[in-house]
Design a protein around this motif. Structure first.
Motif, PDB file in Angstrom:
ATOM      1  N   SER A  44      65.281  66.251 -11.724  1.00  0.00           N
ATOM      2  CA  SER A  44      64.580  64.551 -12.405  1.00  0.00           C
ATOM      3  C   SER A  44      64.314  63.861 -11.243  1.00  0.00           C
ATOM      4  O   SER A  44      63.255  63.059 -11.227  1.00  0.00           O
ATOM      5  N   GLU A  45      65.105  63.696 -10.259  1.00  0.00           N
ATOM      6  CA  GLU A  45      64.791  62.766  -9.085  1.00  0.00           C
ATOM      7  C   GLU A  45      63.342  63.033  -8.505  1.00  0.00           C
ATOM      8  O   GLU A  45      62.455  62.272  -8.168  1.00  0.00           O
ATOM      9  N   TRP A 100      60.993  64.602  -9.847  1.00  0.00           N
ATOM     10  CA  TRP A 100      59.867  64.689 -10.859  1.00  0.00           C
ATOM     11  C   TRP A 100      59.295  63.053 -10.985  1.00  0.00           C
ATOM     12  O   TRP A 100      58.434  62.688 -11.089  1.00  0.00           O
ATOM     13  N   ASP A 101      60.475  62.126 -10.835  1.00  0.00           N
ATOM     14  CA  ASP A 101      60.154  60.838 -11.110  1.00  0.00           C
ATOM     15  C   ASP A 101      59.664  60.242  -9.850  1.00  0.00           C
ATOM     16  O   ASP A 101      58.740  59.284  -9.887  1.00  0.00           O
ATOM     17  N   HIS A 107      52.477  60.129  -9.866  1.00  0.00           N
ATOM     18  CA  HIS A 107      52.782  58.869  -9.791  1.00  0.00           C
ATOM     19  C   HIS A 107      51.853  58.202  -8.568  1.00  0.00           C
ATOM     20  O   HIS A 107      52.624  57.556  -7.815  1.00  0.00           O
TER      21      HIS A 107
END
Ligand code: NAP
Length: 533
Positions: free
Chosen positions: A268-269, A271-272, A216
């Motif tokens: 998930s956090e 990963w995001d 990201h």
């Protein structure tokens, strides 16, 4: 030999370790000379110019902290800096402190021989010159000696070959080319999406699938930069107190004690958010296989969600511990396998048999290429050191001393080799940390030690065999409490055929620093110091 020069310190390498050493030694008024094989500064970032080369530590952290003016004035443009920007930074530092005049570029150190009678090292370089020095500091980098497998027929291939770690400075245009790439480590994972944009066809040869989290990457928000710069020293201090010397740190929550919803939420956090902070999701991730399995399951789900072809998704899903091979950070890696012109070939069961005039053969089938990229990694941590003929007391070579794997005290010195220091050497946290943080700590420790010796008129410092043996035992003991030694990683030398299988880095930055400081405070306890002869 035509001439002989004498200095107090020879530094080998002008990467981030060698540059900071030069700055420190210069500030201390110590006479020194740096030898660098490349024709510019930057080390790793000088050589690794492959498409997509980018740091996996955030740029606000992957920079020197030793001078507040330097860290305030330099502006990073992206969350994760690309190779070109990091190289620009290395040059900025070299110019800012007028270091280049102390560096002899395009010069390799061929040998360093210890002369016991004078307590000096005799260093011979590729220009056939000899330099005599009291101290020799090897700032040769952990990932600088490239590993190209000795494939049969490698010289027969008529197309172009490249190694990611020795990329042509002028760049390579693969437009319209049929390209093969061997390897799926960090270098491959960064370059594959870009190679796929250019090549008419790309075939990836994978021996072991790797875990990768999205980077990201994005341009840095000026407000965020200001918020870090406003308290930069506190930010750096906080990072140094964390296990990896980076901004991410587990918060005490264990995966094995967490409900499925908590696991999903935290993974998930992370990963995001993207990046290597994924490893800090839970405190037991690298300590407990059951905990790690939950991360594996999450990663597999992500791969399955991205890769359309179930057979490819299965092949791309690693079956080893998350993090025991260095976790990768990517931009569009798994997505690339949805492109029709990108193929994945599993060579785990059927190794590459040989290269031919037009390509390579695996499992009895020939694949033809215009170009082959070796993304096959490095002879890590020891390769660069052992490529030189280093001889200590009694003519013992470093290669003989380390025949069963590297043995050091604190990754800073090795017994039988007085006045020889290694920056981020085997037995120190080095590659398990933000390298910048480890480099600064080592350079400061080494410079203080050299200054101490100068002030006390000492002739030699050498790790004692007992301290070294205890330290090697301790490094292994700590590693064995983690999941790191559990797969065929370069941390263990497992990627280089014939290399002794020894876990080389030390896990845990803060306790390591404490130990180094204690050793120095106790008059270099664990090292034998001798007066000048
Ligand atoms: P690497 O992680 O060692 O990967 C080498 C790859 O080549 C592996 O997939 C390996 O397979 C494969 N390979 C080696 N010999 C082979 C053979 N004979 N046949 C088939 N495949 C073969 O090397 P790397 O990708 O250059 O990365 C090294 C390290 O550099 C990274 O772990 C990281 O620490 C650092 N790095 C960092 C960044 C970044 O900051 N983002 C980028 C690049 C590199 P096996 O796994 O089966 O051995």
């Amino acid at each position: 030999m035509s001439s002989q020069e004498s200095v107090d310190v020879v530094v080998v390498g002008a990467g981030f370790g060698g540059l900071y050493l030069a700055q420190k030694l210069k500030a201390e008024g110590i006479e020194f000379k740096v030898f660098e094989a490349g024709d510019g500064v930057g080390g790793t970032w000088y050589w690794n110019r492959y498409p997509g080369a980018r740091c996996d530590i955030e740029s606000m952290e992957y920079s020197y902290s030793f001078d507040d003016e330097l860290q305030q004035e330099w502006e990073w443009s992206e969350r994760y800096a690309g190779q070109a920007e990091i190289l620009k930074y290395a040059n900025h530092v070299a110019d800012r402190y007028n270091l280049k005049e102390h560096i002899q570029f395009s010069t390799r150190v061929n040998s360093a021989i210890y002369d016991e009678s004078t307590q000096t090292w005799v260093v011979t370089t590729s220009d056939n010159k000899v330099t005599r020095t009291q101290h020799c500091v090897m700032a040769t980098g952990c990932l600088s000696s490239t590993n190209t497998p000795d494939f049969e027929g490698i010289k027969d291939f008529k197309g172009d070959t490249y190694h990611t770690g020795q990329w042509p400075h002028e760049g390579v245009d693969f437009t319209g080319k049929n390209v093969g790439i061997i390897g799926t480590g960090s270098s491959a994972i960064q370059s594959i999406p870009i190679l796929a944009e250019q090549a008419s066809h790309l075939t990836v040869f994978q021996r072991t699938a790797n875990y990768s989290v999205p980077a990201h990457n994005h341009t840095l928000d000026p407000e965020y930069v200001t918020s870090i710069k406003d308290t930069y020293n506190a930010f750096r201090a906080q990072n140094r107190s964390n296990g990896f010397g980076a901004s991410f740190e587990p918060d005490g929550v264990n995966a094995i004690e967490s409900a499925k919803e908590v696991l999903d939420e935290r993974y998930s956090e992370a990963w995001d958010r993207g990046g290597l902070g994924f490893l800090a999701c839970f405190s037991d991730l690298m300590l407990d296989d059951e905990a790690n399995k939950s991360a594996r399951a999450f990663m597999h789900e992500k791969i399955n969600a991205v890769v359309n072809d179930p057979a490819k998704a299965k092949l791309l899903s690693p079956n080893q511990t998350v993090g025991c091979k260095r976790l990768c950070a990517d931009t569009g890696y798994f997505e690339t396998y949805n492109l029709d012109h990108v193929d994945l070939v599993d060579v785990s069961e059927h190794p590459i048999e040989k290269l031919t005039e037009s390509g390579l053969i695996t499992d009895g089938k020939e694949y033809e290429f215009d170009a082959i990229v070796f993304a096959t990694g490095f002879d890590a941590m020891t390769g660069a050191l052992l490529s030189m003929d280093i001889r200590g007391k009694g003519g013992l070579t470093l290669a003989e001393k380390w025949a069963e794997g590297p043995k050091t005290f604190l990754g800073l010195g090795t017994s039988g080799f007085p006045n020889l220091f290694t920056v981020s050497g085997p037995g120190s946290p080095s590659v398990l940390t933000n390298m910048m943080v480890s480099i600064e700590q080592h350079v400061e420790w080494i410079t203080e030690c050299i200054t101490y010796m100068r002030d006390k008129n000492l002739g030699a410092i050498e790790a004692t065999p007992v301290a070294e043996e205890n330290w090697v035992g301790h490094v292994n003991e700590v590693a064995d409490q983690t999941l790191y030694p559990g797969c065929n990683s370069w941390y263990l030398g497992a990627n280089v055929p014939g290399k002794p299988r020894v876990f080389m880095p030390y896990f845990g930055f803060p306790p390591y620093v404490e130990k180094c400081n204690e050793v120095a405070a106790n008059g270099y306890e664990g090292f034998a110091l001798s007066n000048q002869r």
